[in-house]
Design an enzyme around this catalytic site. Structure first.
Site, PDB file in Angstrom:
ATOM      1  N   CYS A 125      46.866  50.042   2.728  1.00 47.79           N
ATOM      2  CA  CYS A 125      45.632  50.048   3.511  1.00 47.79           C
ATOM      3  C   CYS A 125      44.816  51.307   3.214  1.00 47.79           C
ATOM      4  CB  CYS A 125      45.936  49.942   4.999  1.00 47.79           C
ATOM      5  SG  CYS A 125      44.490  49.583   6.021  1.00 47.79           S
ATOM      6  N   ASP A 126      43.523  51.205   3.494  1.00 51.08           N
ATOM      7  CA  ASP A 126      42.508  52.139   3.008  1.00 51.08           C
ATOM      8  C   ASP A 126      42.917  53.605   2.966  1.00 51.08           C
ATOM      9  OD1 ASP A 126      41.200  49.765   3.235  1.00 51.08           O
ATOM     10  OD2 ASP A 126      39.556  50.510   4.454  1.00 51.08           O
ATOM     11  N   LYS A 127      43.238  54.184   4.109  1.00 46.87           N
ATOM     12  CA  LYS A 127      43.434  55.638   4.187  1.00 46.87           C
ATOM     13  C   LYS A 127      44.768  56.074   3.627  1.00 46.87           C
ATOM     14  CE  LYS A 127      39.590  55.150   6.081  1.00 46.87           C
ATOM     15  NZ  LYS A 127      39.679  53.693   6.041  1.00 46.87           N
ATOM     16  N   SER A 473      32.861  50.168   6.323  1.00 48.18           N
ATOM     17  CA  SER A 473      33.922  49.515   5.576  1.00 48.18           C
ATOM     18  C   SER A 473      33.446  49.264   4.155  1.00 48.18           C
ATOM     19  CB  SER A 473      34.271  48.187   6.242  1.00 48.18           C
ATOM     20  OG  SER A 473      35.021  47.362   5.379  1.00 48.18           O
TER      21      SER A 473
END
Length: 559
Positions: A125-127, A473
């Site tokens: 996931c992103d972070k 996003s």
């Protein structure tokens, strides 16, 4: 005599005085033979709260098999992950960017405490991707960053859909454009299994950038999460790490200034997320590389848009794999002179050599040839002006709405803006200004996909604009300017805007201005009332106190 590859862990495991430590390791199944080998930390961001990282526990098994086969002893530890898609539009979203620091800090702490000889970080996931890379750079032992892979697209009526379509369907439903049943069908089918969000949103943007920067093995990131080949990429990551340990290849040797330029070019060429600006600035600080927000604009301006991906394009991340993978993107960038092919990668090969074996699928049109770009310049633009002296970031891939002049509609938080959009009170020509959502003001710099997707879903994507000191996003599209800095909570000019003020956004001229005199802006800023502290204690209070401007990557370095 100690194994020479135990350059760090020998301090923990070797000699008479370390008998207590060995005794405790033996309590959980490690033998003298295990402890005589290099100790490799497996930093796992597995969590049972989202599809993105859900497969990482299984992937870790294969990674550890590879480490053992190559002569190392793996020891797995866990950190956290916050799902942007699940927390979006709520107070919980404030934890997302903060989690990047927690991931980096925990990998650093475990690495320094246990003195691992090498580390493999499993991310999704992103972070977790920049957080993992930041932690590896800080510890700076031979390391590999391995991406868990993208989710496969869902389908409704034979059309591929992603989580972006669900968010936009909320706006369409609020505007009366789709029925309850249509919304439910999109909700039920958009996310068919494990893996990170399926367009060139933040996770796939950063996974692409990390493969191009060289810290992830070439060919590993574009394999979807549920593809059987992912197990082999995990096993191979263990082998790559042990080879890097023998060669003493370290993260900061790989992630140099030229490598960062390559990574930025990959973001521009793929129409990637604006969050890449924050994350690459932050990672550069941990790599001690001089990088500024202006570098993104300069590199994007000289790099063509080559890859046709959502949210601005037609295809999803799994289609990149079918077309030839991120290695084909790397090959295109090197071929066109947009990336420096001489830069090293974690496998020991140069970027040019690592991508030379890319195989293009005949007839594919996901990854364009260098001579046939989608657009002549890349997807990122940095705007500056009297509203953003330090800059703001906009993604222009997939949009022709590049200039806007209109009256400000000012909102002091995301929720009030969302209510205005879904109630139908936003009109053509408006400029939504959402403030006090920056790194310190939020705190946590929430993403605004709920609002931006609702704008698009309501049919206003080409007629209104939005600017915020928060962020977006990777699934956001339209004329949406984020990261406006300085932020409102630190008395940036965005705090002085009032309803009805005329805001001008001009991407061609790189301008973001409000039609007010310098004297009027200064007078309004001088008259600002202090904002109430939203969190007086705990992690958010610490973050708000320490965090830097978004123009510097929103990092929590003490200096």
């Amino acid at each position: 005599m100690s194994n020479p590859l135990k350059h760090a862990s020998a301090t923990i495991t070797d000699g008479r005085d370390r008998a207590p430590a060995r005794s405790m390791f033996k309590a959980i199944g490690f033998s003298d033979e295990d402890l005589a080998k290099p100790i490799i930390g497996i930093a796992n961001t597995w969590i049972e709260t989202m599809p993105c990282n859900f497969n990482l526990r299984d992937l870790a098994v294969k990674v550890k098999e590879g480490v053992r086969a190559a002569g190392g002893t793996p020891m797995e530890f866990n950190t956290i992950a916050v799902s942007d898609g699940i927390t979006m539009g709520t107070e919980g979203m404030k934890g997302s960017l903060v989690s990047r620091e927690i991931v980096a800090d925990s990998i650093e702490l475990a690495g320094r405490s246990y003195m691992f000889d090498g580390i493999i970080a499993l991310v999704a996931c992103d972070k977790t991707i920049p957080g993992g890379a930041m932690g590896l750079a800080r510890v700076n032992v031979p390391s590999v960053l391995l991406y868990g892979g993208s989710i496969l697209p869902g389908q409704v009526n034979g059309v591929d859909i992603t989580i972006q379509d669900v968010f936009e369907a909320v706006g369409a439903h609020a505007a009366g454009k789709i029925s309850d049943e249509e919304l439910l069908a999109i909700e039920d089918h958009a996310c068919p299994g494990a893996g990170a969000c399926g367009g060139q949103y933040t996770a796939n943007t950063m996974a692409t950038a990390m493969e191009i920067i060289g810290i992830s093995p070439m060919g590993s990131a574009s394999i979807p999460a549920v593809d059987a080949r992912k197990d082999d990429s995990g096993y191979r990551a263990g082998l790559v790490l042990m080879d890097a340990l023998r060669a003493n290849r370290r993260p900061r040797d790989i992630m140099n200034r030229k490598a960062f330029e390559n990574a930025i070019a990959s973001v521009a060429a793929t129409g990637g997320s604006t969050n890449a600006v924050l994350h690459l600035l932050a990672l550069a600080k941990d790599c001690e590389v001089d990088l500024s927000i202006d570098d993104f604009d300069a590199i994007s301006e000289r790099t063509p848009l080559l890859v046709d991906l959502k949210p601005g394009g037609r295809y999803v991340a799994a289609d990149v794999d079918k077309a030839g993978g991120i290695q084909l993107i790397a090959q295109r960038l090197v071929e066109g002179g947009y990336a420096d092919g001489t830069q090293p990668t974690v496998t020991g090969k140069s970027l040019a050599d690592a991508s030379a074996t890319a195989t293009e699928t005949a007839g594919q049109d996901v990854i364009r040839a260098v001579g046939n770009p989608i657009k002549p310049t890349g997807g990122l633009v940095i705007l500056k002006g009297n509203l953003a002296p330090e800059g703001g970031v906009v993604k222009v891939a997939g949009s022709d709405h590049l200039k806007h002049r209109g009256p400000a509609r000012v909102f002091e938080n995301e929720e009030s803006a969302m209510q205005a959009v879904t109630s139908g009170s936003i009109k053509d020509g408006d400029v939504l200004v959402i403030r006090y959502e920056g790194p310190a003001g939020g705190p946590g710099m929430r993403e605004m996909l709920g609002v931006t997707a609702a704008i698009v879903g309501a049919g206003l994507g080409e007629t209104v604009a939005l600017l915020t000191d928060g962020r977006f996003s990777g699934a956001t599209r339209g004329l949406m300017v984020g990261h406006v800095a300085p932020e409102a909570a630190r008395e940036g000019p965005i705090a002085a805007v009032r309803d009805g003020d005329i805001v001008v956004i001009d991407c061609a001229q790189r301008g973001l201005n409000v039609e007010l005199s310098d004297e009027e802006l200064a007078a309004r800023l001088a008259a600002l009332e202090p904002q109430p502290v939203r969190y007086a204690s705990g992690v958010f209070a610490k973050y708000a106190k320490l965090v830097s401007s978004s123009s510097q990557g929103a990092v929590t370095h003490p200096l």
